[in-house]
Scaffold this motif. Structure first.
Motif, short mmCIF file in Angstrom:
data_model
loop_
_atom_site.label_atom_id
_atom_site.label_comp_id
_atom_site.label_asym_id
_atom_site.label_seq_id
_atom_site.Cartn_x
_atom_site.Cartn_y
_atom_site.Cartn_z
N LEU A 101 0.84 -1.21 0.00
CA LEU A 101 0.00 0.00 0.00
C LEU A 101 0.87 1.25 0.00
O LEU A 101 0.62 2.20 -0.76
CB LEU A 101 -0.92 -0.02 1.22
CG LEU A 101 -1.78 1.23 1.42
CD1 LEU A 101 -2.71 1.45 0.24
CD2 LEU A 101 -2.59 1.13 2.72
N SER A 102 1.89 1.31 0.84
CA SER A 102 2.75 2.50 0.90
C SER A 102 3.49 2.71 -0.41
O SER A 102 3.71 3.85 -0.85
CB SER A 102 3.73 2.37 2.07
OG SER A 102 4.59 1.25 1.88
N LEU A 103 3.90 1.61 -1.05
CA LEU A 103 4.58 1.71 -2.34
C LEU A 103 3.67 2.32 -3.39
O LEU A 103 4.07 3.20 -4.16
CB LEU A 103 5.07 0.33 -2.77
CG LEU A 103 5.83 0.27 -4.09
CD1 LEU A 103 7.10 1.12 -4.02
CD2 LEU A 103 6.16 -1.17 -4.46
N LYS A 104 2.40 1.89 -3.38
CA LYS A 104 1.46 2.38 -4.38
C LYS A 104 1.13 3.85 -4.15
O LYS A 104 1.09 4.64 -5.10
CB LYS A 104 0.18 1.54 -4.30
CG LYS A 104 -0.85 1.88 -5.37
CD LYS A 104 -2.01 0.89 -5.34
CE LYS A 104 -2.99 1.17 -6.48
NZ LYS A 104 -4.10 0.21 -6.51
N VAL A 105 0.94 4.25 -2.90
CA VAL A 105 0.60 5.64 -2.61
C VAL A 105 1.79 6.55 -2.90
O VAL A 105 1.65 7.63 -3.49
CB VAL A 105 0.14 5.78 -1.14
CG1 VAL A 105 -0.05 7.25 -0.78
CG2 VAL A 105 -1.14 5.01 -0.91
N GLN B 249 -9.77 0.61 1.64
CA GLN B 249 -10.09 1.91 1.07
C GLN B 249 -9.80 3.03 2.07
O GLN B 249 -9.20 4.06 1.74
CB GLN B 249 -11.58 1.95 0.68
CG GLN B 249 -12.04 3.29 0.10
CD GLN B 249 -11.38 3.60 -1.25
OE1 GLN B 249 -11.33 2.74 -2.13
NE2 GLN B 249 -10.87 4.81 -1.41
N ALA B 250 -10.20 2.81 3.37
CA ALA B 250 -9.96 3.83 4.39
C ALA B 250 -8.47 4.00 4.66
O ALA B 250 -7.98 5.13 4.82
CB ALA B 250 -10.70 3.46 5.68
N LEU B 251 -7.71 2.89 4.73
CA LEU B 251 -6.28 2.98 4.98
C LEU B 251 -5.57 3.69 3.83
O LEU B 251 -4.63 4.47 4.04
CB LEU B 251 -5.70 1.58 5.18
CG LEU B 251 -6.14 0.87 6.48
CD1 LEU B 251 -5.70 -0.59 6.46
CD2 LEU B 251 -5.56 1.59 7.69
N THR B 252 -6.01 3.43 2.60
CA THR B 252 -5.43 4.13 1.44
C THR B 252 -5.69 5.62 1.52
O THR B 252 -4.80 6.45 1.27
CB THR B 252 -6.03 3.56 0.14
OG1 THR B 252 -5.76 2.15 0.07
CG2 THR B 252 -5.44 4.25 -1.08
N VAL C 104 -5.55 4.95 -6.04
CA VAL C 104 -5.17 6.09 -5.22
C VAL C 104 -5.71 7.36 -5.86
O VAL C 104 -5.45 7.64 -7.04
CB VAL C 104 -3.63 6.18 -5.08
CG1 VAL C 104 -3.25 7.43 -4.30
CG2 VAL C 104 -3.08 4.93 -4.43
N VAL C 105 -6.49 8.12 -5.07
CA VAL C 105 -7.04 9.39 -5.54
C VAL C 105 -6.34 10.51 -4.78
O VAL C 105 -6.46 10.61 -3.56
CB VAL C 105 -8.56 9.47 -5.31
CG1 VAL C 105 -9.10 10.82 -5.79
CG2 VAL C 105 -9.26 8.32 -6.03
#
Length: 535
Positions: free
Chosen positions: A371-375, A406-409, A531-532
């Motif tokens: 997740l961190s890599l994607k954001v 979704q919330a963590l993202t 990611v928005v």
């Protein structure tokens, strides 16, 4: 008829004289000097031989002091009232006319009860006696204990009534009489408990019918017989007594405690709780109304905004030919940027209103490394435009985080976007994650940006609070990102912590509890949403 001319003693006096048994002067003189009371008494009988009185023939000074009469010689025991200090003395001495006796009798010294030891034996014409004052009578241990307990109950701040095995009153302290004034004249030893209970029912104005009084009396007697748990009894004058009944040897002890203050406090607490529930319900209703209003307004604003954004994009693309003056193209770009900012603000307001309600939250295992890599990848372009270095340091073997992907993202995206936005060119933003000592997971986004004054930190986590103008000038967002992150973290049982120093930078830390850490081999990681980027 009394024979006073001579003593009717069946010839005993004659035999004594003939036998020379009477005491001589030497013996009498020695007797008179004894420190104890010594006396010789003569018996007087009537013509039938019945004993009528005893006469003091001789008595020493100790006897006169003990009897409180001087001289005693020649006076009668009863006829001369010399038995006033010891009314039981005559009966004991009468028995000594026939055989020696040694007894303890009750007497009085002034107004003080005392005991006398009487040792007497037959003597010619009457009897001889030795009287000893033993002093005040000492009560038995049981009597002393009973007296002490009675005094303790009498001076107690609580009410007591003791009933015997026949359920009759033995003792009631004065406090009970003041607590139950309607029964005060009936609280006397021997009165049955049922009679007292019936009198209480008759005096209670709340029991208006015979049926109500009979029902109350039946319940009260049943509880008394069964020694049921304590019960609070209301009194007609508005006070409350806590009634407790205890089995004691030989009966029942009824114990009353005034709990009026406690009941009033309890009633106040009940009223306050009701008021708090009403206020909370009103606040929740107002909050729901606010959320519904914001959602409705957001929906209504989206329609014209979509038209504004659509036509501004069309003007910028010039599908029907050039606009002519270059200023028109600049104006169209300003319209698009302003519309996009307003749309982002509407989206954040809608998100806040959704979080105020009961938003469902998924429970799935989220891979924080992925997740961190994607954001971070999604924000690299924004960071590069602002000449900000973006680094990531997340262990690949970090446990999965149980939560809503979704919330963590959204949380991680908002924190990174804020950090990049508020960091000057040449600065740095770092995203790190680690396992906490208690087994929880911590995520930190630190930057070298403008920083936040300490006084502003509490306000910046609340939506719609005015923020420092220096921060606002460097912000492209809506200012609602941190409040949204805070609420999403709390929905996961975690918290958001902020530390900052102006001119040095800011660190935002997300801390999640240990029960949300999942071993990586327990489940497959959940798919990551797109990611928005805010704003």
């Amino acid at each position: 008829m009394e024979c006073d001319a001579q003593t009717c003693d069946d010839g005993e006096s004659g035999r004594a004289t003939a036998g020379k048994v009477l005491p001589d002067d030497l013996f009498l003189s020695a007797m008179m000097r004894l420190p104890v009371a010594v006396a010789l008494l003569k018996a007087h009988r009537d013509c039938t031989g019945a004993l009528t009185d005893l006469e003091w023939r001789s008595a020493n000074a100790a006897a006169e002091r003990l009897l409180g009469a001087a001289p005693l010689a020649g006076r009668r025991l009863r006829g001369g009232a010399t038995d006033a200090a010891c009314p039981g003395l005559f009966a004991v001495l009468a028995d000594a006319l026939h055989e020696p006796v040694e007894r303890t009798v009750a007497a009085r010294r002034g107004g003080i009860p005392v005991r006398w030891r009487v040792v007497a034996a037959p003597a010619p014409g009457g009897l001889s006696a030795i009287l000893t004052d033993l002093g005040p009578e000492a009560p038995s241990v049981a009597e002393a204990l009973a007296e002490s307990l009675t005094a303790a109950l009498e001076h107690s701040a609580e009410s007591f009534a003791l009933f015997d095995h026949d359920d009759r009153l033995v003792h009631a302290n004065s406090r009970l009489k003041s607590d139950l004034p309607a029964l005060a004249d009936r609280l006397v030893p021997g009165v049955p408990f049922e009679e007292l209970a019936r009198s209480f029912a008759l005096s209670d104005p709340r029991l208006t019918t015979e049926e109500e009084r009979a029902t109350w009396l039946r319940v009260r007697l049943e509880r008394h017989r069964r020694l049921e748990p304590p019960v609070v009894v209301p009194l007609p004058d508005g006070r409350w007594l806590l009634s407790r009944e205890h089995a004691v040897p030989g009966g029942v002890l009824v114990h009353y405690t005034d709990v009026t203050t406690l009941k009033l406090n309890e009633e106040r607490m009940r009223v306050r709780e009701a008021e708090a529930r009403a206020a909370r319900s009103e606040a929740e209703s107002a909050n729901r109304a606010k959320s519904a209003f914001l959602a409705q307004m957001s929906h209504e604003l989206r329609t014209p905004l979509n038209a504004v954004l659509g036509f501004s994009e069309m003007l910028l693309s010039e599908p029907f030919g050039p606009l002519g003056n270059p200023r028109y193209r600049s104006y169209a770009g300003d319209i698009r940027d302003a519309g996009s900012h307003l749309l982002a603000l509407i989206d954040d307001i809608l998100e806040l209103s959704r979080l105020d309600g009961t938003m469902p939250m998924a429970e799935e295992g989220v891979d924080l490394d992925a997740l961190s890599l994607k954001v971070a990848a999604a924000l690299q372009e924004v960071a590069a435009e602002g000449e900000v270095r973006l680094r990531r340091d997340v262990p690949a073997d970090l446990p999965l985080l149980q939560g809503d992907a979704q919330a963590l993202t959204q949380m991680l995206t908002n924190l990174l976007s804020n950090a990049v936005t508020h960091t000057r060119p040449g600065g740095e933003v770092v995203l790190t994650a680690q396992l906490m000592p208690d087994g929880g997971i911590g995520l930190m986004v630190a930057d070298t940006g403008v920083g936040i004054p300490t006084a502003e930190l509490p306000r910046i986590l609340h939506p719609f609070e005015l923020q420092d103008s220096t921060i606002a000038r460097n912000s492209r967002g809506t200012g609602l990102g941190l409040p949204i992150v805070k609420r999403l973290a709390e929905m996961h049982g975690g918290r958001l912590e902020l530390t900052s120093e102006p001119g040095v930078g800011t660190a935002a830390v997300l801390v999640f509890p240990a029960d949300r850490s999942l071993p990586r081999d327990r489940c497959r990681p959940a798919p990551l949403p797109p990611v928005v980027i805010p704003g």
